[in-house]
Design a protein around this motif. Structure first.
Motif, PDB file in Angstrom:
ATOM      1  N   THR A   1      27.901  46.544   3.993  1.00  0.00           N
ATOM      2  CA  THR A   1      29.142  45.789   4.233  1.00  0.00           C
ATOM      3  C   THR A   1      29.100  45.628   5.768  1.00  0.00           C
ATOM      4  O   THR A   1      28.925  46.519   6.751  1.00  0.00           O
ATOM      5  N   TYR A   2      29.278  44.289   6.182  1.00  0.00           N
ATOM      6  CA  TYR A   2      29.502  44.066   7.549  1.00  0.00           C
ATOM      7  C   TYR A   2      30.857  43.563   7.819  1.00  0.00           C
ATOM      8  O   TYR A   2      31.661  42.890   6.962  1.00  0.00           O
ATOM      9  N   TRP A   3      31.530  43.878   9.156  1.00  0.00           N
ATOM     10  CA  TRP A   3      33.032  43.420   9.412  1.00  0.00           C
ATOM     11  C   TRP A   3      32.986  42.826  10.815  1.00  0.00           C
ATOM     12  O   TRP A   3      32.068  42.970  11.716  1.00  0.00           O
ATOM     13  N   ALA A   4      33.846  41.720  10.868  1.00  0.00           N
ATOM     14  CA  ALA A   4      34.061  40.998  12.013  1.00  0.00           C
ATOM     15  C   ALA A   4      35.371  40.905  12.244  1.00  0.00           C
ATOM     16  O   ALA A   4      36.313  40.502  11.457  1.00  0.00           O
ATOM     17  N   MET A   5      35.589  41.247  13.455  1.00  0.00           N
ATOM     18  CA  MET A   5      37.428  40.918  13.862  1.00  0.00           C
ATOM     19  C   MET A   5      37.337  40.102  15.103  1.00  0.00           C
ATOM     20  O   MET A   5      36.825  40.348  16.150  1.00  0.00           O
ATOM     21  N   VAL A   6      38.104  38.910  15.214  1.00  0.00           N
ATOM     22  CA  VAL A   6      38.367  38.103  16.236  1.00  0.00           C
ATOM     23  C   VAL A   6      39.591  38.299  16.697  1.00  0.00           C
ATOM     24  O   VAL A   6      40.624  37.951  15.670  1.00  0.00           O
ATOM     25  N   ILE A   7      39.877  38.477  17.963  1.00  0.00           N
ATOM     26  CA  ILE A   7      41.201  38.744  18.614  1.00  0.00           C
ATOM     27  C   ILE A   7      41.337  37.605  19.566  1.00  0.00           C
ATOM     28  O   ILE A   7      40.688  37.492  20.395  1.00  0.00           O
ATOM     29  N   ALA A   8      42.327  36.895  19.426  1.00  0.00           N
ATOM     30  CA  ALA A   8      42.711  35.766  20.587  1.00  0.00           C
ATOM     31  C   ALA A   8      44.098  35.492  20.818  1.00  0.00           C
ATOM     32  O   ALA A   8      44.954  35.799  20.345  1.00  0.00           O
ATOM     33  N   GLY A   9      44.102  34.970  22.147  1.00  0.00           N
ATOM     34  CA  GLY A   9      45.483  34.803  22.459  1.00  0.00           C
ATOM     35  C   GLY A   9      45.536  33.724  23.724  1.00  0.00           C
ATOM     36  O   GLY A   9      44.346  33.205  24.196  1.00  0.00           O
ATOM     37  N   ASP A  10      46.622  33.654  24.573  1.00  0.00           N
ATOM     38  CA  ASP A  10      46.789  33.071  25.887  1.00  0.00           C
ATOM     39  C   ASP A  10      46.483  31.538  25.731  1.00  0.00           C
ATOM     40  O   ASP A  10      45.548  30.908  26.301  1.00  0.00           O
ATOM     41  N   TYR A  11      46.887  30.829  24.543  1.00  0.00           N
ATOM     42  CA  TYR A  11      46.512  29.592  24.345  1.00  0.00           C
ATOM     43  C   TYR A  11      47.382  28.599  25.248  1.00  0.00           C
ATOM     44  O   TYR A  11      48.375  28.748  25.655  1.00  0.00           O
ATOM     45  N   GLU A  12      46.829  27.539  25.466  1.00  0.00           N
ATOM     46  CA  GLU A  12      47.667  26.478  26.618  1.00  0.00           C
ATOM     47  C   GLU A  12      48.775  26.002  25.529  1.00  0.00           C
ATOM     48  O   GLU A  12      48.540  25.744  24.419  1.00  0.00           O
ATOM     49  N   LYS A  13      49.890  25.869  26.226  1.00  0.00           N
ATOM     50  CA  LYS A  13      51.066  25.268  25.551  1.00  0.00           C
ATOM     51  C   LYS A  13      51.057  23.803  25.281  1.00  0.00           C
ATOM     52  O   LYS A  13      50.404  23.277  26.438  1.00  0.00           O
TER      53      LYS A  13
ATOM     54  N   VAL B   1      24.514  36.214  16.106  1.00  0.00           N
ATOM     55  CA  VAL B   1      23.720  35.649  15.270  1.00  0.00           C
ATOM     56  C   VAL B   1      23.797  34.263  14.777  1.00  0.00           C
ATOM     57  O   VAL B   1      22.873  33.699  14.391  1.00  0.00           O
ATOM     58  N   LEU B   2      25.123  33.805  14.886  1.00  0.00           N
ATOM     59  CA  LEU B   2      25.251  32.378  14.719  1.00  0.00           C
ATOM     60  C   LEU B   2      25.647  31.882  16.084  1.00  0.00           C
ATOM     61  O   LEU B   2      25.974  30.406  15.899  1.00  0.00           O
ATOM     62  N   GLY B   3      25.001  32.192  17.018  1.00  0.00           N
ATOM     63  CA  GLY B   3      25.320  31.409  18.566  1.00  0.00           C
ATOM     64  C   GLY B   3      26.370  32.287  19.463  1.00  0.00           C
ATOM     65  O   GLY B   3      27.030  33.147  18.661  1.00  0.00           O
ATOM     66  N   PRO B   4      26.230  32.034  20.648  1.00  0.00           N
ATOM     67  CA  PRO B   4      26.944  32.832  21.472  1.00  0.00           C
ATOM     68  C   PRO B   4      28.377  32.660  21.213  1.00  0.00           C
ATOM     69  O   PRO B   4      29.200  31.853  20.821  1.00  0.00           O
ATOM     70  N   PHE B   5      28.987  33.921  21.462  1.00  0.00           N
ATOM     71  CA  PHE B   5      30.574  34.094  21.064  1.00  0.00           C
ATOM     72  C   PHE B   5      31.341  33.044  21.721  1.00  0.00           C
ATOM     73  O   PHE B   5      32.182  32.302  21.024  1.00  0.00           O
ATOM     74  N   ASN B   6      31.210  32.782  22.860  1.00  0.00           N
ATOM     75  CA  ASN B   6      31.806  31.892  23.801  1.00  0.00           C
ATOM     76  C   ASN B   6      31.882  30.330  23.023  1.00  0.00           C
ATOM     77  O   ASN B   6      32.823  29.575  23.112  1.00  0.00           O
ATOM     78  N   SER B   7      30.673  30.121  22.676  1.00  0.00           N
ATOM     79  CA  SER B   7      30.382  28.586  22.045  1.00  0.00           C
ATOM     80  C   SER B   7      31.231  28.628  20.834  1.00  0.00           C
ATOM     81  O   SER B   7      31.788  27.724  20.426  1.00  0.00           O
TER      82      SER B   7
ATOM     83  N   ALA C   1      41.399  28.978  22.930  1.00  0.00           N
ATOM     84  CA  ALA C   1      42.105  30.201  23.328  1.00  0.00           C
ATOM     85  C   ALA C   1      41.561  30.601  25.103  1.00  0.00           C
ATOM     86  O   ALA C   1      40.568  30.305  25.316  1.00  0.00           O
ATOM     87  N   GLY C   2      42.674  30.872  25.510  1.00  0.00           N
ATOM     88  CA  GLY C   2      42.443  31.326  26.900  1.00  0.00           C
ATOM     89  C   GLY C   2      41.764  32.769  27.013  1.00  0.00           C
ATOM     90  O   GLY C   2      41.020  32.843  27.819  1.00  0.00           O
TER      91      GLY C   2
ATOM     92  N   LEU D   1      43.455  45.730  21.952  1.00  0.00           N
ATOM     93  CA  LEU D   1      44.595  45.667  22.838  1.00  0.00           C
ATOM     94  C   LEU D   1      44.704  44.547  23.826  1.00  0.00           C
ATOM     95  O   LEU D   1      45.538  44.736  24.928  1.00  0.00           O
ATOM     96  N   LEU D   2      44.142  43.273  23.534  1.00  0.00           N
ATOM     97  CA  LEU D   2      43.717  42.341  24.520  1.00  0.00           C
ATOM     98  C   LEU D   2      45.167  41.735  24.623  1.00  0.00           C
ATOM     99  O   LEU D   2      46.033  41.352  23.962  1.00  0.00           O
ATOM    100  N   THR D   3      45.358  41.676  26.077  1.00  0.00           N
ATOM    101  CA  THR D   3      46.459  41.158  26.660  1.00  0.00           C
ATOM    102  C   THR D   3      46.928  39.595  25.963  1.00  0.00           C
ATOM    103  O   THR D   3      46.103  38.787  25.866  1.00  0.00           O
ATOM    104  N   LYS D   4      48.099  39.341  25.569  1.00  0.00           N
ATOM    105  CA  LYS D   4      48.694  38.333  24.954  1.00  0.00           C
ATOM    106  C   LYS D   4      47.907  37.530  24.008  1.00  0.00           C
ATOM    107  O   LYS D   4      47.933  36.391  23.540  1.00  0.00           O
ATOM    108  N   ALA D   5      47.406  38.665  23.036  1.00  0.00           N
ATOM    109  CA  ALA D   5      46.748  38.430  21.746  1.00  0.00           C
ATOM    110  C   ALA D   5      47.875  37.924  20.851  1.00  0.00           C
ATOM    111  O   ALA D   5      49.048  38.436  20.774  1.00  0.00           O
ATOM    112  N   SER D   6      47.580  36.911  20.189  1.00  0.00           N
ATOM    113  CA  SER D   6      48.497  36.204  19.244  1.00  0.00           C
ATOM    114  C   SER D   6      47.894  36.012  17.658  1.00  0.00           C
ATOM    115  O   SER D   6      48.675  35.402  16.984  1.00  0.00           O
ATOM    116  N   LYS D   7      46.547  35.809  17.753  1.00  0.00           N
ATOM    117  CA  LYS D   7      45.905  35.647  16.464  1.00  0.00           C
ATOM    118  C   LYS D   7      44.905  36.564  16.159  1.00  0.00           C
ATOM    119  O   LYS D   7      44.197  37.079  17.277  1.00  0.00           O
TER     120      LYS D   7
END
Length: 118
Positions: free
Chosen positions: A75-87, A11-17, A24-25, A56-62
């Motif tokens: 009521t609308y809900w959104a959850m973003v799970i992210a991880g595998d960040y470059e050190k 709705v606000l643009g592609p998720f990847n963008s 996040a990796g 259960l996303l592998t290496k999720a940290s945020k």
């Protein structure tokens, strides 16, 4: 989504963008509407194989969770799970990690949720 009263990942643009600035990796998004509280929303995601896979996303940290109510009182809900960040790379001439840091004992997790050790 609530402003447009439309359940849609893009709705606000592609998720990847939308996620690109976070660098996040890996990242996933769960969305829902109609559940009045987070417990019911989370239960629905847990009981859905695709949503559960995201939880259960592998290496999720945020994790980020948001809810908003539309003009139609939905009521609308959104959850973003992210991880595998470059050190971050150490600056030239600096060693990564001190001797004291390398001697710290590993702490065991009392609970792991979404790959996060508590």
């Amino acid at each position: 989504m609530a402003a447009k009263d439309k359940l849609d990942h893009d709705v606000l643009g592609p998720f990847n963008s939308r996620m690109a600035p976070a660098k996040a990796g890996r990242a996933a998004e769960n969305i829902a509407y109609g559940y009045e509280d987070f417990k019911r929303t989370l239960d629905q995601w847990i009981n859905s194989s695709g949503h559960r896979k995201n939880l259960l996303l592998t290496k999720a940290s945020k994790v980020g969770v948001a809810s908003a109510r539309s003009a139609t009182n939905r009521t609308y809900w959104a959850m973003v799970i992210a991880g595998d960040y470059e050190k971050p790379r150490p600056a030239e001439g600096k060693k990564s990690g001190s001797k004291a840091e390398s001697r710290k004992p590993r702490q065991s997790c009392r609970m792991t949720l979404l790959g996060i050790c508590f």
